[in-house]
Design a protein around this motif. Structure first.
Motif, PDB file in Angstrom:
ATOM      1  N   ALA A  96      -0.262  -2.592  -6.050  1.00  0.00           N
ATOM      2  CA  ALA A  96      -1.005  -3.307  -5.009  1.00  0.00           C
ATOM      3  C   ALA A  96      -0.463  -2.954  -3.625  1.00  0.00           C
ATOM      4  N   GLY A  97       0.111  -1.762  -3.499  1.00  0.00           N
ATOM      5  CA  GLY A  97       0.710  -1.339  -2.227  1.00  0.00           C
ATOM      6  C   GLY A  97      -0.327  -1.066  -1.162  1.00  0.00           C
ATOM      7  N   ALA A  98       0.154  -0.516  -0.044  1.00  0.00           N
ATOM      8  CA  ALA A  98      -0.699  -0.312   1.123  1.00  0.00           C
ATOM      9  C   ALA A  98      -1.887   0.589   0.811  1.00  0.00           C
ATOM     10  N   ALA A  99      -1.714   1.514  -0.102  1.00  0.00           N
ATOM     11  CA  ALA A  99      -2.793   2.454  -0.411  1.00  0.00           C
ATOM     12  C   ALA A  99      -3.792   1.869  -1.413  1.00  0.00           C
ATOM     13  N   GLY A 100      -3.556   0.647  -1.829  1.00  0.00           N
ATOM     14  CA  GLY A 100      -4.498  -0.001  -2.753  1.00  0.00           C
ATOM     15  C   GLY A 100      -4.134   0.248  -4.203  1.00  0.00           C
ATOM     16  N   PRO A 101      -4.774  -0.502  -5.107  1.00  0.00           N
ATOM     17  CA  PRO A 101      -4.486  -0.358  -6.530  1.00  0.00           C
ATOM     18  C   PRO A 101      -4.813   1.058  -7.022  1.00  0.00           C
ATOM     19  N   ALA A 102      -4.032   1.507  -7.975  1.00  0.00           N
ATOM     20  CA  ALA A 102      -4.256   2.838  -8.537  1.00  0.00           C
ATOM     21  C   ALA A 102      -3.640   2.902  -9.920  1.00  0.00           C
TER      22      ALA A 102
END
Length: 202
Positions: free
Chosen positions: A73-79
């Motif tokens: 759930a980091g800055a770059a979004g879920p992945a």
């Protein structure tokens, strides 16, 4: 970690990156950190203690600047795990002074470990932890992949990253090309680990 200890370790990483391990002098380290040599010895006992602590500090600093990549759930979004792996490894090619210094100092410590068995053991442990982290992400990205195969793939990827990093830092390879080569290698390794698709018979 106390502020003074952190300043000394930051200074040690900077000096190792700039002058190599053999160029690290306690008096110069103290001057760079703005402390007395007695305080350096108080915290680290001897030169070997400085090197071991600097290695741990460099590893912790790398963990901090790659942490956002492995946070789903980091800055770059879920992945998914494959994207997380790619983000984590590619962050080693950031055009930031801290990252360049970290990579250079890691390379200098690695080269010096050839002559320093004590440092070699510390470096091997740090490298094994990094390889295990990459292998865990590969196994998550490729469910069913044998553990030994994921570990071997992780060893190849981390070794490639270190080699590309040396070329990038020395100006032989642009950062964008290093990233492209690493992405291609991740694609190959993930493809080898993925189970073979069974053809659908019609």
């Amino acid at each position: 970690m106390t502020d003074r200890r952190r300043v000394i370790l930051e200074s040690a990483a900077r000096l190792i990156a700039r002058r190599g391990v053999r160029g690290l002098r306690v008096t110069e380290l103290a001057a760079e950190a703005g402390v007395s040599t007695a305080l350096v010895y108080y915290y680290f006992k001897d030169r070997s203690g400085i090197l071991r602590s600097a290695l741990a500090f460099i590893g912790d600093r790398a963990d901090r600047y790659t942490a956002a990549a492995t946070d789903p759930a980091g800055a770059a979004g879920p992945a998914g795990p494959r994207a997380l792996l790619e983000r984590m490894l590619l962050l080693e090619f950031q055009e930031l002074p801290e990252v360049r210094e970290n990579s250079t100092a890691w390379g200098e410590l690695r080269a010096h470990s050839v002559f320093d068995p004590g440092l070699r053991a510390e470096l091997a442990a740090a490298g094994a932890a990094w390889t295990a982290e990459v292998a865990d992400l590969l196994r998550a990205a490729c469910p069913g992949a044998p553990g030994a195969a994921a570990t071997a793939a992780a060893e190849r990827l981390t070794a490639l990253l270190e080699g590309l990093s040396v070329r990038w830092l020395s100006g032989l390879l642009p950062a964008h090309h290093a990233r492209d080569l690493l992405r291609a290698a991740i694609e190959v390794e993930a493809g080898r680990l993925a189970p073979e698709r069974v053809p659908v018979l019609g």
